[in-house]
Design a protein around this motif. Structure first.
Motif, PDB file in Angstrom:
ATOM      1  N   PHE A 451      37.440  54.855  56.068  1.00 14.01           N
ATOM      2  CA  PHE A 451      37.775  54.000  54.927  1.00 14.01           C
ATOM      3  C   PHE A 451      39.112  53.310  55.150  1.00 14.01           C
ATOM      4  O   PHE A 451      39.266  52.110  54.871  1.00 14.01           O
ATOM      5  N   LEU A 452      40.092  54.036  55.660  1.00 14.87           N
ATOM      6  CA  LEU A 452      41.392  53.433  55.912  1.00 14.87           C
ATOM      7  C   LEU A 452      41.318  52.369  57.003  1.00 14.87           C
ATOM      8  O   LEU A 452      42.042  51.366  56.961  1.00 14.87           O
ATOM      9  N   LEU A 453      40.433  52.561  57.978  1.00 14.86           N
ATOM     10  CA  LEU A 453      40.342  51.643  59.109  1.00 14.86           C
ATOM     11  C   LEU A 453      39.431  50.448  58.850  1.00 14.86           C
ATOM     12  O   LEU A 453      39.652  49.365  59.401  1.00 14.86           O
ATOM     13  N   ASP A 454      38.404  50.623  58.043  1.00 14.27           N
ATOM     14  CA  ASP A 454      37.434  49.551  57.824  1.00 14.27           C
ATOM     15  C   ASP A 454      38.096  48.304  57.237  1.00 14.27           C
ATOM     16  O   ASP A 454      39.047  48.394  56.465  1.00 14.27           O
ATOM     17  N   ALA A 455      37.539  47.153  57.604  1.00 13.64           N
ATOM     18  CA  ALA A 455      38.050  45.882  57.081  1.00 13.64           C
ATOM     19  C   ALA A 455      37.842  45.803  55.575  1.00 13.64           C
ATOM     20  O   ALA A 455      36.949  46.452  55.020  1.00 13.64           O
ATOM     21  N   ARG A 456      38.643  45.001  54.928  1.00 11.90           N
ATOM     22  CA  ARG A 456      38.530  44.852  53.476  1.00 11.90           C
ATOM     23  C   ARG A 456      37.194  44.236  53.076  1.00 11.90           C
ATOM     24  O   ARG A 456      36.679  44.518  52.001  1.00 11.90           O
ATOM     25  N   GLU A 457      36.643  43.419  53.971  1.00 16.35           N
ATOM     26  CA  GLU A 457      35.319  42.857  53.687  1.00 16.35           C
ATOM     27  C   GLU A 457      34.248  43.946  53.616  1.00 16.35           C
ATOM     28  O   GLU A 457      33.213  43.781  52.975  1.00 16.35           O
ATOM     29  N   ALA A 458      34.498  45.075  54.285  1.00 21.45           N
ATOM     30  CA  ALA A 458      33.554  46.198  54.273  1.00 21.45           C
ATOM     31  C   ALA A 458      33.918  47.241  53.229  1.00 21.45           C
ATOM     32  O   ALA A 458      33.298  48.302  53.167  1.00 21.45           O
ATOM     33  N   GLY A 459      34.929  46.956  52.413  1.00 20.24           N
ATOM     34  CA  GLY A 459      35.338  47.887  51.365  1.00 20.24           C
ATOM     35  C   GLY A 459      36.456  48.810  51.758  1.00 20.24           C
ATOM     36  O   GLY A 459      36.852  49.679  50.970  1.00 20.24           O
ATOM     37  N   GLY A 460      37.007  48.673  52.989  1.00 21.72           N
ATOM     38  CA  GLY A 460      38.082  49.537  53.441  1.00 21.72           C
ATOM     39  C   GLY A 460      39.447  48.928  53.185  1.00 21.72           C
ATOM     40  O   GLY A 460      39.587  47.888  52.546  1.00 21.72           O
ATOM     41  N   LEU A 461      40.486  49.613  53.730  1.00 19.73           N
ATOM     42  CA  LEU A 461      41.854  49.151  53.507  1.00 19.73           C
ATOM     43  C   LEU A 461      42.385  48.321  54.665  1.00 19.73           C
ATOM     44  O   LEU A 461      43.460  47.741  54.566  1.00 19.73           O
ATOM     45  N   GLY A 462      41.664  48.291  55.789  1.00 20.47           N
ATOM     46  CA  GLY A 462      42.061  47.428  56.895  1.00 20.47           C
ATOM     47  C   GLY A 462      43.334  47.824  57.592  1.00 20.47           C
ATOM     48  O   GLY A 462      44.055  46.973  58.112  1.00 20.47           O
ATOM     49  N   LEU A 463      43.663  49.143  57.635  1.00 22.94           N
ATOM     50  CA  LEU A 463      44.852  49.577  58.356  1.00 22.94           C
ATOM     51  C   LEU A 463      44.602  49.546  59.858  1.00 22.94           C
ATOM     52  O   LEU A 463      43.465  49.629  60.321  1.00 22.94           O
ATOM     53  N   THR A 464      45.671  49.432  60.610  1.00 21.91           N
ATOM     54  CA  THR A 464      45.551  49.503  62.062  1.00 21.91           C
ATOM     55  C   THR A 464      45.507  50.964  62.500  1.00 21.91           C
ATOM     56  O   THR A 464      45.830  51.878  61.720  1.00 21.91           O
ATOM     57  N   THR A 465      45.141  51.187  63.751  1.00 22.18           N
ATOM     58  CA  THR A 465      45.084  52.546  64.287  1.00 22.18           C
ATOM     59  C   THR A 465      46.443  53.222  64.208  1.00 22.18           C
ATOM     60  O   THR A 465      46.556  54.405  63.855  1.00 22.18           O
ATOM     61  N   GLY A 466      47.486  52.474  64.556  1.00 21.30           N
ATOM     62  CA  GLY A 466      48.826  53.042  64.499  1.00 21.30           C
ATOM     63  C   GLY A 466      49.230  53.438  63.092  1.00 21.30           C
ATOM     64  O   GLY A 466      49.878  54.466  62.893  1.00 21.30           O
ATOM     65  N   GLU A 467      48.862  52.642  62.106  1.00 25.07           N
ATOM     66  CA  GLU A 467      49.205  52.959  60.718  1.00 25.07           C
ATOM     67  C   GLU A 467      48.478  54.204  60.223  1.00 25.07           C
ATOM     68  O   GLU A 467      49.060  55.042  59.523  1.00 25.07           O
ATOM     69  N   VAL A 468      47.217  54.352  60.602  1.00 27.56           N
ATOM     70  CA  VAL A 468      46.470  55.551  60.214  1.00 27.56           C
ATOM     71  C   VAL A 468      47.080  56.786  60.866  1.00 27.56           C
ATOM     72  O   VAL A 468      47.186  57.849  60.254  1.00 27.56           O
ATOM     73  N   GLY A 469      47.520  56.652  62.120  1.00 24.43           N
ATOM     74  CA  GLY A 469      48.182  57.765  62.786  1.00 24.43           C
ATOM     75  C   GLY A 469      49.446  58.178  62.060  1.00 24.43           C
ATOM     76  O   GLY A 469      49.745  59.364  61.930  1.00 24.43           O
ATOM     77  N   LEU A 470      50.196  57.208  61.547  1.00 21.32           N
ATOM     78  CA  LEU A 470      51.410  57.517  60.800  1.00 21.32           C
ATOM     79  C   LEU A 470      51.073  58.184  59.473  1.00 21.32           C
ATOM     80  O   LEU A 470      51.722  59.165  59.073  1.00 21.32           O
ATOM     81  N   VAL A 471      50.039  57.676  58.786  1.00 17.90           N
ATOM     82  CA  VAL A 471      49.671  58.221  57.478  1.00 17.90           C
ATOM     83  C   VAL A 471      49.287  59.696  57.584  1.00 17.90           C
ATOM     84  O   VAL A 471      49.785  60.541  56.830  1.00 17.90           O
ATOM     85  N   TYR A 472      48.418  60.026  58.533  1.00 13.59           N
ATOM     86  CA  TYR A 472      47.923  61.397  58.632  1.00 13.59           C
ATOM     87  C   TYR A 472      48.792  62.280  59.526  1.00 13.59           C
ATOM     88  O   TYR A 472      49.042  63.440  59.216  1.00 13.59           O
ATOM     89  N   GLY A 473      49.262  61.706  60.650  1.00 10.47           N
ATOM     90  CA  GLY A 473      49.982  62.530  61.614  1.00 10.47           C
ATOM     91  C   GLY A 473      51.380  62.903  61.175  1.00 10.47           C
ATOM     92  O   GLY A 473      51.906  63.920  61.619  1.00 10.47           O
ATOM     93  N   THR A 474      51.994  62.116  60.308  1.00 14.09           N
ATOM     94  CA  THR A 474      53.368  62.409  59.891  1.00 14.09           C
ATOM     95  C   THR A 474      53.435  62.747  58.401  1.00 14.09           C
ATOM     96  O   THR A 474      53.710  63.878  58.025  1.00 14.09           O
ATOM     97  N   ILE A 475      53.149  61.764  57.574  1.00  8.25           N
ATOM     98  CA  ILE A 475      53.280  61.964  56.125  1.00  8.25           C
ATOM     99  C   ILE A 475      52.266  62.986  55.621  1.00  8.25           C
ATOM    100  O   ILE A 475      52.595  63.888  54.849  1.00  8.25           O
TER     101      ILE A 475
END
Length: 623
Positions: A451-475
């Motif tokens: 969901f975090l990675l999917d494009a907004r056209e597909a209902g996701g948030l359109g985050l990049t791989t690096g941003e998802v890594g920061l969201v889950y891997g750190t915060i």
């Protein structure tokens, strides 16, 4: 004069190290071994097949958990398994350099897996015997934290160490800078086809064909990217840059081509059955008609290698992780192809729209030496933990083999152990609780990252791989750790019964943040981070109740074996909902799916009405 055995000891002296020792072999068997085999040239099919089987000891460990309960003490099993784990790590190290290393190392990894699963049984049993109910409740968050620390050490530090040894024991590295730029022009393909390499003076070294590659952030059609990818694969295969993998192959009777045994007998037939009976009946509309742009970099040697071939690993080193290596992670240079460029494809995340950059580094080294060293270090670590626990682990009075208590035969006691678990009072409610507690979370965990990675056209948030890594891997990891420690602390003060409902709600209600994210689709990265942190904190805080309830229903005779059985139900409760979650999401979309995830809390709320827990369990009693 006989030294008096210490029956009690401060749990801080042994609980953290015990659960660190429990997590380390698991992550090595399940994650580190995959990376090692890939570096050693084993095919993906065989890596997936044979390392997946290594999970089996943890799946079936309840079947031999009565043996741990009936024979010897839990303390004996812990220190014995740690010695065996140290020996198994050393066995892997000794057999890596051998010609048939794949079979030999797999044998020792099987020993690691079985010993580790047995160690888990004994450690969990010792935890329940060595601590009273209050301390069990308090330290449940501490044990989870140090188990996670072992996982992070294995996935992070151990792999980093292996990579450092791989790169520092060979030729000097070569790097290329890749720039994502906001302009139409693109350097996707450089004129390397007619590139003539002249031997350079000095010692043998790696050479990057370019110092910098610029790739436009404009997206491209899939056919464009595929054509470049296909060209690079053909080029590297033709010039023998790709290492010769070691597959267990058979010949396909229809095509005459060699395919993996796994593909021929398992994945191929199963895929045909699934496609025939469960495939889509109507074409699926593609929401994205473009992909991230690509570019090509290349490397070569300065001169002909004198003796053995030179294995080179190319990987992301620093910068934006939205710029990733798509093809060409490993090359082999020899006396025949040293003067030809080895190609690699770099791809931008299609959601990357701003100027950015990353550095990719090609390193060579003695891969065998690197992994031998790593496994000897792991062997020393486990032996060190054995020596530490040999003297530090307490000797609680209750740590006795169950079979010696009344003289029953081990064979009859083995089956009696299972029977006693299912004869416990309200066992039906207990099993329902184990299966349904994580019903919503089990579905969410499979679709949160997509969901975090999917494009907004597909209902996701359109985050990049690096941003998802920061969201889950750190915060997310910080929130997870804080929630686990806090959950254990509050449960130890007022007991499990008091906190049960609050912790059930803590696991399930924060899932509602994904409903908000799916409907609001916020642009603020900080908002997304806060929402994920809330969900991770709530899950970790509430999961304390689940762990304590597993301990609670395992109390009594054969508590070690019975706790192992509860872990089997825990795994089943995660596996079954996860199996259908993706299918359901594709049918109803992210918004309705996350609403369903929140609604999935209803079954556990109903079951919780029938759960019986002693008010004093987990609470520190007044003397």
């Amino acid at each position: 004069m006989e030294v008096k055995r210490q029956k009690t000891r401060n749990p801080w002296a042994w609980v953290p190290s015990l659960y660190f020792a429990e997590g380390m072999p698991y992550v090595v068997v399940m994650t580190v071994s995959v990376i090692m085999y890939k570096r050693m040239g084993i095919s993906n099919a065989d890596i997936a097949l044979y390392t997946s089987w290594l999970y089996l000891p943890w799946v079936i460990k309840p079947l031999w958990s009565p043996v741990v309960d009936l024979v010897k003490t839990k303390r004996w099993w812990i220190v014995s398994m740690q010695v065996l784990l140290g020996a198994a790590f050393a066995g892997v190290a000794f057999t890596i350099p051998l010609p048939g290393f794949f079979q030999y190392t797999l044998a020792f990894l099987w020993l690691l897996a079985f010993s580790s699963a047995t160690h888990d049984i004994a450690a969990d049993g010792f935890y329940m015997i060595g601590l009273d109910e209050h301390k069990q409740a308090f330290f449940v968050g501490i044990r989870s934290t140090f188990y996670r620390l072992a996982i992070l050490t294995g996935q992070g530090l151990i792999v980093i160490l292996a990579g450092y040894l791989e790169s520092s024991t060979g030729l000097a590295s070569a790097s290329v800078s890749v720039k994502a730029i906001n302009r139409v022009e693109n350097q996707a393909m450089t004129g390397f086809q007619n590139f003539h390499i002249i031997p350079e003076a000095g010692p043998l070294h790696l050479v990057a064909g370019m110092e910098e590659l610029e790739i436009s952030t404009n997206v491209v059609l899939p056919a464009q990217a595929d054509s470049i990818l296909h060209f690079v694969k053909e080029w590297n295969t033709k010039h023998r840059f790709y290492p010769q993998e070691i597959p267990q192959t058979v010949t396909n009777s229809e095509t005459g081509t060699e395919v993996s045994w796994w593909s021929e007998n398992v994945s191929g037939p199963l895929g045909q059955i699934l496609q025939k009976h469960f495939g889509p009946t109507v074409p699926v509309k593609k929401l994205e008609q473009t992909v991230g742009n690509v570019g090509v970099v290349y490397f070569h040697l300065s001169e002909k290698p004198k003796e053995t071939p030179v294995a080179v690993n190319l990987s992301w080193k620093s910068g934006d992780k939205s710029i990733q290596l798509l093809e060409g992670s490993r090359f082999v240079f020899d006396k025949f192809n040293w003067n030809q460029p080895a190609l690699a494809v770099i791809q931008l995340d299609p959601k990357l729209k701003k100027a950015s950059g990353a550095v990719f580094e090609a390193t060579s080294g003695n891969i065998t030496f690197a992994w031998v060293t790593v496994f000897f270090i792991l062997s020393g670590l486990l032996v060190g933990l054995f020596l530490f626990h040999r003297f530090v682990l307490p000797r609680p009075a209750g740590d006795r083999p169950a079979v010696t208590q009344d003289g029953r035969s081990p064979f009859s006691e083995f089956f009696r152990t299972f029977a006693l678990f299912f004869k416990k009072e309200h066992i039906g409610v207990s099993i329902a609780f184990l299966l349904l507690f994580r019903f919503g979370e089990a579905q969410l965990v499979k679709l949160a990252a997509p969901f975090l990675l999917d494009a907004r056209e597909a209902g996701g948030l359109g985050l990049t791989t690096g941003e998802v890594g920061l969201v889950y891997g750190t915060i997310g990891m910080i929130a997870l750790t804080v929630g686990g420690i806090l959950g254990g602390w509050v449960a130890s003060r007022q007991g499990l019964k008091y906190w049960l409902w609050w912790m059930i709600l803590a696991v399930n209600l924060p899932n509602g943040v994904y409903v908000f994210l799916a409907y609001a689709l916020p642009d603020s990265f900080i908002t997304i981070c806060i929402a994920v942190a809330i969900e991770q904190f709530g899950y970790s805080f509430g999961f304390t109740a689940y762990m304590l309830y597993m301990i609670y229903i395992s109390e009594g005779e054969h508590k070690t074996a019975h706790f192992a059985i509860t872990t089997g139900f825990m795994a089943l409760g995660m596996m079954l909902p996860g199996m259908f979650s993706g299918w359901l999401q594709e049918l109803i979309g992210y918004q309705h799916f996350f609403i369903w995830v929140v609604v999935s809390a209803i079954p556990i709320l109903v079951v919780a009405f029938f759960v019986k827990i002693k008010p004093e369990f987990g609470k520190k009693l007044k003397e």
